[in-house]
Structure formats: structure tokens, C-alpha cells
Design an enzyme around this catalytic site. Structure first.
Site, short mmCIF file in Angstrom:
data_model
loop_
_atom_site.label_atom_id
_atom_site.label_comp_id
_atom_site.label_asym_id
_atom_site.label_seq_id
_atom_site.Cartn_x
_atom_site.Cartn_y
_atom_site.Cartn_z
N GLU B 39 0.85 -1.19 0.00
CA GLU B 39 0.00 0.00 0.00
C GLU B 39 0.89 1.24 0.00
OE1 GLU B 39 -2.14 -0.92 3.55
OE2 GLU B 39 -3.04 -2.68 2.61
N GLU B 70 -4.91 -6.96 2.83
CA GLU B 70 -3.65 -7.63 3.20
C GLU B 70 -3.70 -9.13 2.94
OE1 GLU B 70 -4.97 -5.14 4.91
OE2 GLU B 70 -3.38 -3.66 5.14
N PHE B 93 2.40 -1.45 8.41
CA PHE B 93 2.81 -1.49 9.82
C PHE B 93 2.66 -2.95 10.24
CE2 PHE B 93 2.35 2.94 11.63
CZ PHE B 93 1.91 3.59 10.51
N ASP B 95 1.72 -4.06 12.84
CA ASP B 95 0.49 -4.19 13.63
C ASP B 95 -0.70 -4.67 12.79
OD1 ASP B 95 1.27 -1.99 16.10
OD2 ASP B 95 2.24 -1.75 14.16
N PHE B 96 -0.62 -4.51 11.47
CA PHE B 96 -1.74 -4.92 10.62
C PHE B 96 -1.66 -6.41 10.26
CE2 PHE B 96 -1.29 -0.40 8.62
CZ PHE B 96 -1.66 0.17 9.82
N HIS B 139 -0.40 0.83 16.25
CA HIS B 139 0.59 1.26 15.25
C HIS B 139 2.01 1.37 15.83
CE1 HIS B 139 -3.12 2.62 13.26
NE2 HIS B 139 -2.46 2.71 12.14
C1 LIG Z 1 -5.48 -3.04 7.77
C2 LIG Z 1 -4.85 -1.73 7.54
N1 LIG Z 1 -4.09 -1.55 6.43
C3 LIG Z 1 -3.50 -0.36 6.18
C4 LIG Z 1 -3.66 0.69 7.04
C5 LIG Z 1 -2.94 2.00 6.79
N2 LIG Z 1 -3.89 3.03 6.38
C6 LIG Z 1 -4.38 3.91 7.25
S1 LIG Z 1 -5.48 4.93 6.56
C7 LIG Z 1 -5.29 4.18 5.04
C8 LIG Z 1 -6.07 4.66 3.88
C9 LIG Z 1 -7.51 4.55 4.15
O1 LIG Z 1 -8.23 5.09 3.10
P1 LIG Z 1 -9.78 5.25 3.21
O2 LIG Z 1 -10.38 4.03 3.82
O3 LIG Z 1 -10.27 5.64 1.89
O4 LIG Z 1 -9.99 6.41 4.28
P2 LIG Z 1 -9.42 7.90 4.24
O5 LIG Z 1 -8.11 7.85 4.92
O6 LIG Z 1 -9.34 8.34 2.84
O7 LIG Z 1 -10.41 8.67 5.04
C10 LIG Z 1 -4.37 3.16 5.10
C11 LIG Z 1 -3.95 2.33 3.98
C12 LIG Z 1 -4.45 0.46 8.20
N3 LIG Z 1 -4.63 1.42 9.12
N4 LIG Z 1 -5.02 -0.73 8.42
#
Ligand SMILES: Cc1ncc(C[n+]2csc(CCOP(=O)(O)OP(=O)(O)O)c2C)c(N)n1
Lengths: 86, 342, 351
Positions: B39, B70, B93, B95-96, B139
Site C-alpha cells: 500500500e 492484506e 505497519f 500491527d496490521f 501502530h
Molecule cells: C489493515 C490496515 N491496512 C492499512 C492501514 C494503513 N492506512 C491507514 S489509513 C489508510 C487509507 C484509508 O483510506 P480510506 O479508507 O479511503 O480512508 P481515508 O483515509 O481516505 O479517510 C491506510 C492504507 C491500516 N490502518 N489498516
């Protein structure tokens, strides 16, 4: 000195285009004073408004002086280092 | 340091992230079958700079942004690896891991064994670990022990740019799955300043560092401090301070948890008689207990005193005073060393 | 037609949330210039601000009661505000203070306020299953409360979301899934990670109703949510709702957004759902002075929450060890009764 040129490495030359900020910080040096560098070698990394910019050697030579150290702040137009061009 | 003797000392320094990226780029140039999935690894260049600049050279086909799925993309890396490619999948991370853990520990880590080694899984799972910047319980973990506990994957934890590059080359070329855990605080990211230490001279040419070879980062006579990742640097700092009080600490950087270089630890403890193990993972059932147990099993006679320092079995809290309390600090290492005398 | 009083409440929620994010941005950057060091300044950790998302939260939460459950993702402030989470204690939590909602243990991505049944998860889509569980509890107890799971459009390819849709649907649970589509998941534009532009179409695969509100228009969200929440409350099962919102700021503070075309950022800033609602207020006969007053009151409330929060004490380091469990470690007992078991060697009588 004959045969060498002093080249000042100026922050204004590498300032990110869309940055409004006039201040930045040196995040990393990759060479040390007295090192030989090739044209294009990455000398250091600066950060302006959260954007990182790599500063590379404009010519081959010796890095004779580091003016702004790691974590030092600077303004647009400040000199980062001096290169003695070979 | 376990660096090769070379005629001319190398003075080009790299941050840990740049060293990792240099190794990945080299391997991608050499082998079309190596590709990177994760990602925000393409246009962003990795949230922690783990793929900075790779998109420009290799394009979206080989530096692939994937959906936030994932299970699917880590599992796809397993499948592509079993098909003979050499994927690198990044878990943003560590943590995921829960989201994709089945693919990691039931598929990636077990398919070789379950197939009687008729199948192999030459992939690397890269992942960011660690706290110290108040990102709270979901995190900030390292989870070193969790991955090292489950058989079938090698576990690599670099602490310097030099090590990061050599270990990455070895990881990508390995025919078995390797989990490569990089500490965010060591990457040399502008917005998360690293301590002194991880930025080191790095040769331009490729080199490999074998797994299972710990590195004595500081030699000492009085006490052995075994650690990894960020805490290598905290331990070195502690050792410098302790030296002023006449305590000479040896700092052993494990570099890999699987395989574990028990030999180097035993040699050091045979010399010092005192063992402090420092870990940024949870205390119980983890790295600290494992190291102490191995030394106790192999050479109980040399072991005069032991102390271990780790996160005290609580999730990582958010507020600064709370996080500082639970993550071992340089001062805590000094106290631990002093507490077992010298 | 949405009642004027509802329009006013929604406007208040929206200007509160917008100003809250603007003020937090200022506070967060304190001490982070020119060098952006994530560990400097009064607000710890990462910070995901929701400016541009307000219409979705307020339009949905208008239909919710305190006993309805809401789960929010990593970008939760606007949703918390619309759900009625205690603003002072939420702000104290974000500043990592002892009197925060979670005593400084959770932080901005992990806000919990059981008074209004609000919870978060920083792991993408992982708020969905607990929302399904809240719906399940309501159904089992024959209560008419509902649960709403908010997620971003980036979460729609995640197993936890898709599995939750299925479970809620097959069990006819009172759950509404709300996707806030801001076009971006950090640096990943939607079309690079899914072939389905309208994620409400995912509902079809689970035989549940799905609807998309194509603009971040609070009253359109209000209308769509009225139907969805009503359906859930009446025992007619779940709904999937997608709302187009806009990301006016970076993904998180410190995001250089180098991946984002300038026009896209500019377009997001131009599409202002708050101004849109203000003109609806005017059309409903509400005077400009009254609108200004709503805005000023909201700003005052935010300013005083931030001021209060910054005055609160830091937690005591020793507090880090508490709260892992609520009950005693040994469980409900500290003693073990002895039982005579056939063939039990422990009971053998020779000692
Ligand atoms: C399982 C997981 N994978 C990756 C992340 C890292 N991450 C945090 S926010 C994000 C993007 C999320 O996008 P969206 O759902 O469209 O929400 P937005 O941030 O645009 O409000 C990612 C990949 C995470 N927190 N949890």
C-alpha cells in the site's frame, strides 16, 4: 588557488517549486567534509514544508566545507556547502 | 563491525531506508522476477520511505500499489513465489498482520514443510515496526517474538544502513520466506529523526550478510547487552555512559532472530558472565526469555547475573509519559546493567 | 424538505467539525516548523483530519440516539462530534491528557465514549464487525437500537467489511454501513484499487439495499440515511450507503501530497458542503446574523474545549500499567474448590 573553483551550493537552486515556506531544515548529510564526490552524487537531503529534496553535486570535486549541518535550519538563499571543483 | 577490509575506506553514507532501497533496486535490475507490492509503495514511495524512488525506474508493473486487502496481496505474493517469482510484499505497519496472518503463518511459513519441501516460497515480507512517536497500541508494536515464534520464516531486523543493505540482498535471493522488519525510527526519514548510528558508510556494490550472524557492535568485558533494532543504538549510548563509570559493556546486535546466532551470545557471556537482554517487544514469552533460556541451557555455569528489559506486557499507550514509561530507554538500560552489578 | 431546526443542527455540527480540524491543525503544527518532527509539539502521534467529510457524519447521525452504536475509522473527529461525544474529554484525549476519554491511552485514532456508544479502530475496516455485533445484541434483546459503521472507500476491498456485509445481511441485523468516499486512500486513487466506481454496488452481492449519495450534500445524506436507519430500526435489515466527500487536507498531517494533482486539491477545496448548507439555511428563511451566530457559538465551543484540554494534567507514568483488564487477573474467584475425581492422581492419599 589555481586549477580549482569554489562552487557554493545554494538552497535557492534546489527549493521545491510549489513551496510557500522560506525556511527549511537539513535532514541528512551523506558525505563528509573533505570527501571526493562525482557529479550527480547525492550530497544531502533537505526538507522544506515536509517535502524532501535531494541535493546532488553539480560537479566533481572535493566537499571542502559543510556550512549547514544536519538538523540545522536555513532560509531560501542560504549556502549549504562549498565544493572545490576539480 | 563485521565489515570487509577494503583498500579504501568508504565514506559515502546512507540512511537505512536508502540502503534498503539500493539493494531492492539492484535485485530488480538483475532479476525480472523480483517485484514489490504494497500500500502506497508506488507514487508515495512508502510511508516510511521503504520504496522511495523505485517507481520512477521500474514503473507501476513492478512497484505495485495494491488495494487495502492484506490477505489477498500477501497471499498473492505466496502464490507468485510458489510459481517461481520473487515477490516482495510490504505490510505497512507490522500491527496490521492480524488482517493477513493466515497467509503469513499458515501458508507462507508452512507450505514448504507441508509439501515435504517439494514447494518453496521465495518471498520477502517487509514491514515497519516500532514505537517512540506516540502512535498508540495499533501502530507501535514490534511483534518480533510473534514472527520468530512461528516456524517456517526467517526473521531479519537490521539496525544500520550497512546491515540493512547486505541483509536485504540476502533476503531477496533466499529461496525461503524472509520477514524483514525495519524500525521506523531508524529509517532516516525527515519527519522522524533517527538517532546517531543507523546512518553508516555503505559500499556502492552489492554484498550479502548471512542470516544467523550476530554482530558485536561494541566490545566490552564486564557485561553483555543483547538487543536488536532501535535498541542497539540505545544500548550503545548506554554503554558509552557506563564506560565513564568504569563499566565496560559489550553490545550484541542479533540482526536476525531466525536463525539465531546463539554462539556469539554464548561467547560474550562466557567472557562477561553477565547478561542483559533488551527488547522493544512484549516481555513475556518473547525474545528476552528466549535468549536467557538459550544461555541458561547451554552455559549455565558462566551466567552470574541476568536482567531483561522489554515492554511490560501492556499495549503501547498513546500519551508521551505513558509510552516513555513502557518502551525501554537508554536510562533503563543503564539501570538494568547496574542492577546486576559488575 | 428537511426541517429548519434540523438544518441548523447539521450546520452547527459541520462548522464545529470543520473549525475543530482547523484548530487542531494549528495546534499540531506548533513546534513542527520549519522542521516537521512528528515527536514535537503539543499533540502526540499521527493526526488524520476530516475537513471535507462533515456532511456524511452529520447527515447520518441526525437519525441516531445515544443508545445507537457508531464505529469510526482512523479519521473519526467529525463523526464523534456528530454523535455527541464529549468534546472536552475527546480533545483532552487527543492532547494525551489524564482526563481524556481514555486517560491518554488511546489517542486520536482510538476514541471511545460508551456514554454515546462510540468507538474507533485504526485498522482499516475493523470497526465493521463490532458494529455488526452491536446490531446482533440489539436484535437478540429485542431493542430498536441500530449500529452504524463508518469507513473510507479504501476499506471496501477489505475482508472485514465484506464479511460484515454478509453476516449483517443473512442475520437481518440493524446495521448501516457508511462509506465516506473521498477519492483517496492515502496516495491510492480509487480507480487503481477497485474496478467498481460506486461501492454501494457491493451491496447487491449480499442482497441488501445499497445507495450512493453523489455529492457531499448534507440534506441529501440526511434523506438517504433516514431511510437506511429507519429500515434498520424497523427490523428490516442492513443498508450500505456511500457518500461522496472531499479530502481538503493531506491524508495525515505531514503528508506532502506530492502524488496528488494540484487540480484535485483545488477542486476539493472549492466544493464546500458547509457553504451549500448555509445557502439552504438562507432559503429556509434563516437570517445571516443567525447563521453567523451558529458559527460563532460553534467556534467558541471548540476554542474552549481546546483551551480546557491543554490545561489538563499529563497522565502519571505509573498509569501505563493499569486498565489491561477490568477485573481481577484470577477471574471471578481466587480459590479453587476440590473435587473428588475418579482416577485423579493428585487426590491420591499417601502424602
Ligand atoms: C489493515 C490496515 N491496512 C492499512 C492501514 C494503513 N492506512 C491507514 S489509513 C489508510 C487509507 C484509508 O483510506 P480510506 O479508507 O479511503 O480512508 P481515508 O483515509 O481516505 O479517510 C491506510 C492504507 C491500516 N490502518 N489498516
Amino acid at each position: 588557488m589555481s586549477g580549482t573553483d569554489r562552487l557554493e551550493i545554494n538552497t535557492a537552486d534546489v527549493w521545491p517549486e510549489d513551496a510557500d515556506e522560506d525556511e527549511g531544515v537539513v535532514t541528512n548529510w551523506f558525505t563528509s567534509e573533505g570527501s571526493q564526490v562525482e557529479e550527480g552524487d547525492t550530497l544531502c537531503e533537505i526538507q522544506v514544508e515536509k517535502v524532501s529534496v535531494d541535493v546532488s553535486a553539480p560537479a566533481a570535486g572535493t566537499l571542502s566545507e559543510i556550512v549547514r549541518d544536519e538538523d540545522d535550519e536555513f532560509e531560501r538563499g542560504d549556502i549549504l556547502a562549498v565544493l572545490e571543483v576539480a | 563491525m563485521a565489515q570487509q577490509d577494503s583498500a579504501q575506506a568508504i565514506d559515502r553514507e546512507l540512511t537505512m531506508s536508502r540502503a534498503m532501497v539500493e539493494a531492492i533496486a539492484d535485485e530488480m535490475r538483475a532479476d525480472e522476477e523480483v517485484f514489490y507490492m504494497g500500500e502506497d509503495v508506488a507514487d508515495y514511495g512508502g510511508i516510511f520511505d521503504s520504496t522511495q524512488g523505485l517507481l520512477e525506474e521500474f514503473g507501476h508493473d513492478r512497484i505495485m500499489d495494491v488495494p487495502i486487502s492484506e490477505t489477498a496481496y500477501i497471499g498473492a505474493a505466496v502464490g507468485a513465489a510458489q510459481a517461481g517469482m520473487r515477490p516482495i510484499a510490504e505490510l505497512m505497519f507490522v500491527d496490521f498482520f492480524g488482517v493477513g496472518m493466515d497467509q503469513i503463518y499458515n501458508q507462507m511459513a508452512k507450505n514448504t514443510y507441508m509439501s515435504g519441501a517439494s514447494v518453496n516460497v521465495p518471498m520477502v515480507l517487509t514491514t515497519a515496526v516500532g514505537g517512540t512517536y506516540n502512535d498508540a497500541a495499533q501502530h507501535s508494536q514490534t511483534l518480533y517474538g510473534t514472527f520468530a515464534h512461528l516456524p517456517g520464516m526467517k526473521v531479519v531486523v537490521p539496525s544500520t544502513a550497512y546491515d540493512a543493505k547486505g541483509l536485504m540482498h540476502n533476503a531477496i535471493r533466499d529461496d525461503d520466506p524472509v520477514v524483514y522488519m525495519f524500525h521506523k525510527r531508524l529509517m532516516g526519514i525527515g519527519w522522524m529523526p533517527a538517532p546517531d548510528g543507523p546512518k553508516t558508510p555503505v559500499p556502492e556494490e552489492e554484498y550479502t550478510i548471512p542470516f544467523g550472524s550476530a554482530d558485536v557492535k561494541r566490545e566490552g568485558e564486564d557485561v553483555t547487552v543483547v538487543t536488536l533494532g532501535l535498541h542497539v543504538h540505545r544500548a550503545i549510548e548506554a554503554a558509552e555512559d557506563l564506560a565513564e563509570d568504569g563499566i565496560d559493556a559489550e553490545v550484541v546486535d542479533l540482526r536476525t532472530l531466525v536463525p539465531l546466532d546463539t554462539e556469539t551470545i554464548l561467547e560474550s557471556v562466557a567472557k562477561t558472565g553477565r547478561l542483559v537482554v533488551v527488547d522493544e517487544d512484549y516481555r513475556s514469552y518473547g525474545v528476552t526469555s528466549e535468549i536467557v533460556a538459550r544461555v541458561a541451557e547451554e552455559d549455565l555455569a558462566s551466567l552470574e547475573a541476568v536482567s531483561r528489559l522489554a515492554v511490560p506486557d501492556v499495549p503501547i499507550p498513546y500519551a508521551r509519559p505513558l509510552e516513555n514509561e513502557v518502551i525501554p530507554a537508554t536510562e533503563d538500560i543503564k539501570d538494568a546493567v547496574r542492577s546486576i552489578g559488575s | 424538505m428537511v426541517q429548519a431546526s434540523k438544518l441548523q443542527t447539521m450546520f452547527t455540527d459541520m462548522v464545529t467539525a470543520r473549525y475543530y480540524e482547523e484548530r487542531l491543525q494549528e495546534e499540531y503544527l506548533e513546534g513542527k516548523q520549519p522542521a516537521f518532527d512528528i515527536s514535537a509539539g503539543p499533540i502526540p502521534g499521527e493526526l488524520h483530519l476530516a475537513a471535507g467529510h462533515e456532511a456524511s457524519a452529520t447527515g447520518v447521525c441526525q437519525h441516531l440516539r445515544d443508545d445507537d452504536t457508531v464505529t469510526a475509522p482512523h479519521r473519526p473527529h467529525h463523526i464523534a462530534i456528530a454523535k455527541g461525544v464529549d468534546l472536552n474529554r475527546m480533545t483532552a484525549e487527543i492532547f494525551g491528557r489524564e482526563t481524556g476519554l481514555s486517560k491518554g491511552k488511546g489517542g486520536h485514532m482510538h476514541l471511545f465514549d460508551p456514554e454515546v456508544n462510540f468507538a474507533c479502530s485504526g485498522i482499516i475496516a475493523e470497526g465493521c464487525p463490532p458494529a455488526v455485533g452491536a446490531g446482533l445484541a440489539a436484535k437478540k434483546r429485542n431493542e430498536d437500537s441500530v449500529a452504524v459503521a463508518f469507513i473510507g472507500e479504501g476499506a471496501v476491498s477489505q475482508g472485514a467489511f465484506l464479511e460484515s456485509l454478509n453476516l449483517a445481511s443473512v442475520q437481518d441485523l440493524p446495521v448501516v454501513f457508511v462509506i465516506e468516499d473521498n477519492d483517496w486512500a492515502i496516495s491510492m486513487p480509487k480507480d487503481r484499487v477497485t474496478d467498481v466506481a460506486d461501492a454501494s454496488q457491493r451491496a447487491g452481492g449480499f442482497d441488501m439495499p445499497g445507495e450512493r449519495v453523489d455529492s457531499d450534500d448534507a440534506t441529501a445524506v440526511y434523506d438517504a440515511a433516514k431511510e437506511a436507519v429507519g429500515r434498520a430500526r424497523d427490523g428490516n435489515g442492513p443498508t450500505l450507503l456511500e457518500v461522496q466527500v472531499h479530502r481538503r487536507m493531506g491524508h495525515f498531517m505531514g503528508d506532502p501530497e506530492s502524488y496528488r494533482p494540484e487540480e484535485d486539491s483545488a477542486a476539493a477545496k472549492n466544493r464546500d458542503s458547509i457553504e451549500r448548507l448555509a445557502s439552504e439555511l438562507r432559503a429556509a428563511g434563516i437570517e445571516d446574523e443567525e447563521i453567523d451566530e451558529l458559527r460563532e457559538n460553534a467556534h467558541d465551543r471548540v476554542d474552549s474545549a481546546i483551551e480546557w484540554a491543554k490545561d489538563q494534567p499529563q497522565p502519571d507514568p505509573e498509569d501505563a500499567y493499569g486498565d489491561v483488564f477490568v477485573g481481577p487477573e484470577s477471574g471471578v474467584t481466587t480459590t479453587e474448590t476440590t473435587h473428588e475425581l475418579a482416577g485423579d492422581t493428585r487426590a491420591g492419599g499417601d502424602d
